[in-house]
Write a protein that holds these residues in place. Sequence first.
Motif, PDB file in Angstrom:
ATOM      1  N   PRO A  49      -1.489  13.488   0.139  1.00  0.00           N
ATOM      2  CA  PRO A  49      -1.270  14.761   0.838  1.00  0.00           C
ATOM      3  C   PRO A  49       0.015  14.696   1.667  1.00  0.00           C
ATOM      4  O   PRO A  49       0.252  13.726   2.387  1.00  0.00           O
ATOM      5  N   TYR A  50       0.839  15.726   1.539  1.00  0.00           N
ATOM      6  CA  TYR A  50       2.149  15.678   2.175  1.00  0.00           C
ATOM      7  C   TYR A  50       2.141  16.146   3.623  1.00  0.00           C
ATOM      8  O   TYR A  50       1.577  17.173   3.964  1.00  0.00           O
ATOM      9  N   SER A  51       2.780  15.360   4.440  1.00  0.00           N
ATOM     10  CA  SER A  51       3.222  15.743   5.776  1.00  0.00           C
ATOM     11  C   SER A  51       4.398  14.821   6.076  1.00  0.00           C
ATOM     12  O   SER A  51       4.545  13.765   5.449  1.00  0.00           O
ATOM     13  N   ILE A  52       5.220  15.212   7.006  1.00  0.00           N
ATOM     14  CA  ILE A  52       6.388  14.383   7.329  1.00  0.00           C
ATOM     15  C   ILE A  52       5.943  12.978   7.705  1.00  0.00           C
ATOM     16  O   ILE A  52       6.454  11.983   7.191  1.00  0.00           O
ATOM     17  N   GLU A  53       4.970  12.882   8.576  1.00  0.00           N
ATOM     18  CA  GLU A  53       4.500  11.575   9.050  1.00  0.00           C
ATOM     19  C   GLU A  53       3.783  10.794   7.947  1.00  0.00           C
ATOM     20  O   GLU A  53       3.907   9.576   7.864  1.00  0.00           O
ATOM     21  N   ASN A  54       3.054  11.487   7.085  1.00  0.00           N
ATOM     22  CA  ASN A  54       2.316  10.836   5.992  1.00  0.00           C
ATOM     23  C   ASN A  54       3.243  10.123   5.012  1.00  0.00           C
ATOM     24  O   ASN A  54       2.845   9.164   4.366  1.00  0.00           O
ATOM     25  N   LYS A  91       6.317   8.895   5.779  1.00  0.00           N
ATOM     26  CA  LYS A  91       7.330   8.124   6.506  1.00  0.00           C
ATOM     27  C   LYS A  91       7.653   6.799   5.819  1.00  0.00           C
ATOM     28  O   LYS A  91       8.811   6.411   5.733  1.00  0.00           O
ATOM     29  N   TRP A  92       6.648   6.099   5.315  1.00  0.00           N
ATOM     30  CA  TRP A  92       6.853   4.770   4.724  1.00  0.00           C
ATOM     31  C   TRP A  92       6.586   4.720   3.220  1.00  0.00           C
ATOM     32  O   TRP A  92       6.616   3.645   2.624  1.00  0.00           O
ATOM     33  N   VAL A  93       6.319   5.844   2.592  1.00  0.00           N
ATOM     34  CA  VAL A  93       6.021   5.862   1.155  1.00  0.00           C
ATOM     35  C   VAL A  93       7.223   5.344   0.366  1.00  0.00           C
ATOM     36  O   VAL A  93       8.358   5.748   0.600  1.00  0.00           O
ATOM     37  N   ILE A  94       6.957   4.441  -0.565  1.00  0.00           N
ATOM     38  CA  ILE A  94       8.008   3.900  -1.433  1.00  0.00           C
ATOM     39  C   ILE A  94       8.065   4.689  -2.734  1.00  0.00           C
ATOM     40  O   ILE A  94       9.136   5.037  -3.213  1.00  0.00           O
ATOM     41  N   ALA A  95       6.903   4.968  -3.316  1.00  0.00           N
ATOM     42  CA  ALA A  95       6.839   5.725  -4.567  1.00  0.00           C
ATOM     43  C   ALA A  95       5.516   6.477  -4.614  1.00  0.00           C
ATOM     44  O   ALA A  95       4.506   5.999  -4.111  1.00  0.00           O
ATOM     45  N   CYS A  96       5.554   7.652  -5.236  1.00  0.00           N
ATOM     46  CA  CYS A  96       4.352   8.475  -5.340  1.00  0.00           C
ATOM     47  C   CYS A  96       4.424   9.294  -6.624  1.00  0.00           C
ATOM     48  O   CYS A  96       5.417   9.974  -6.873  1.00  0.00           O
ATOM     49  N   HIS A  97       3.375   9.225  -7.427  1.00  0.00           N
ATOM     50  CA  HIS A  97       3.298   9.981  -8.678  1.00  0.00           C
ATOM     51  C   HIS A  97       2.797  11.396  -8.422  1.00  0.00           C
ATOM     52  O   HIS A  97       2.375  11.731  -7.327  1.00  0.00           O
ATOM     53  N   GLU A  98       2.824  12.186  -9.469  1.00  0.00           N
ATOM     54  CA  GLU A  98       2.226  13.518  -9.532  1.00  0.00           C
ATOM     55  C   GLU A  98       2.975  14.592  -8.753  1.00  0.00           C
ATOM     56  O   GLU A  98       2.379  15.549  -8.284  1.00  0.00           O
ATOM     57  N   TRP A  99       4.268  14.444  -8.621  1.00  0.00           N
ATOM     58  CA  TRP A  99       5.081  15.534  -8.097  1.00  0.00           C
ATOM     59  C   TRP A  99       5.612  16.280  -9.318  1.00  0.00           C
ATOM     60  O   TRP A  99       6.631  15.916  -9.891  1.00  0.00           O
ATOM     61  N   HIS A 148      12.191  18.093  -4.260  1.00  0.00           N
ATOM     62  CA  HIS A 148      13.489  18.138  -3.582  1.00  0.00           C
ATOM     63  C   HIS A 148      13.329  18.595  -2.134  1.00  0.00           C
ATOM     64  O   HIS A 148      13.951  18.041  -1.219  1.00  0.00           O
ATOM     65  N   SER A 149      12.486  19.578  -1.918  1.00  0.00           N
ATOM     66  CA  SER A 149      12.233  20.081  -0.566  1.00  0.00           C
ATOM     67  C   SER A 149      11.629  18.982   0.311  1.00  0.00           C
ATOM     68  O   SER A 149      12.042  18.787   1.461  1.00  0.00           O
ATOM     69  N   MET A 150      10.657  18.261  -0.223  1.00  0.00           N
ATOM     70  CA  MET A 150      10.031  17.165   0.516  1.00  0.00           C
ATOM     71  C   MET A 150      11.071  16.093   0.835  1.00  0.00           C
ATOM     72  O   MET A 150      11.153  15.602   1.958  1.00  0.00           O
ATOM     73  N   TRP A 151      11.879  15.738  -0.159  1.00  0.00           N
ATOM     74  CA  TRP A 151      12.900  14.705   0.030  1.00  0.00           C
ATOM     75  C   TRP A 151      13.901  15.128   1.110  1.00  0.00           C
ATOM     76  O   TRP A 151      14.249  14.343   1.993  1.00  0.00           O
ATOM     77  N   THR A 152      14.342  16.369   1.061  1.00  0.00           N
ATOM     78  CA  THR A 152      15.294  16.887   2.046  1.00  0.00           C
ATOM     79  C   THR A 152      14.698  16.836   3.449  1.00  0.00           C
ATOM     80  O   THR A 152      15.371  16.458   4.415  1.00  0.00           O
ATOM     81  N   ASN A 182       0.812  -1.221   0.000  1.00  0.00           N
ATOM     82  CA  ASN A 182       0.000   0.000   0.000  1.00  0.00           C
ATOM     83  C   ASN A 182       0.843   1.267   0.000  1.00  0.00           C
ATOM     84  O   ASN A 182       0.297   2.364   0.016  1.00  0.00           O
ATOM     85  N   GLU A 183       2.158   1.133  -0.007  1.00  0.00           N
ATOM     86  CA  GLU A 183       3.031   2.305   0.049  1.00  0.00           C
ATOM     87  C   GLU A 183       3.489   2.789  -1.328  1.00  0.00           C
ATOM     88  O   GLU A 183       4.419   3.571  -1.447  1.00  0.00           O
ATOM     89  N   PHE A 184       2.828   2.326  -2.387  1.00  0.00           N
ATOM     90  CA  PHE A 184       3.019   2.847  -3.741  1.00  0.00           C
ATOM     91  C   PHE A 184       1.768   3.651  -4.070  1.00  0.00           C
ATOM     92  O   PHE A 184       0.662   3.118  -4.001  1.00  0.00           O
ATOM     93  N   TYR A 185       1.935   4.901  -4.449  1.00  0.00           N
ATOM     94  CA  TYR A 185       0.783   5.773  -4.703  1.00  0.00           C
ATOM     95  C   TYR A 185       0.777   6.236  -6.153  1.00  0.00           C
ATOM     96  O   TYR A 185       1.780   6.719  -6.660  1.00  0.00           O
TER      97      TYR A 185
END
Length: 105
Positions: free
Chosen positions: A71-76, A78-86, A93-97, A63-66
């Motif tokens: 919706p972004y938050s640090i905790e949201n 935490k376990w995401v492997i992949a997410c489209h639509e960035w 880059h800011s989110m990744w950092t 379930n960690e492939f989107y």
Amino acid sequence: YVSLEEYSYSRWPPYVTAGAYILSQRSLKLLYVSSLYTFNFRFDDIFLGMAAQKAELSLLHSNEFYFSRKPYSIENYKWVIACHEWGDPDELHSMWTEQLAHGYA
């Protein structure tokens, strides 16, 4: 539409949906070899499913492939492997950092 001449089975094989997947080097080699002997089907997801089935590889879901942006938050994330639509590289880059700073990347 897919004709019976193009695909003669009533159901698709188990398959991975496009975008991202994780596999071992051994599985990659098996998938590659089986792909050489698999009919070149026009839908890449289904083609990989047919090749995986031929290689006797089991597919597991996470379930960690989107496929749409979660919706972004640090905790949201935490376990995401992949997410489209960035779409904005700076935002990505800011989110990744930020995730990296919290030990999640």
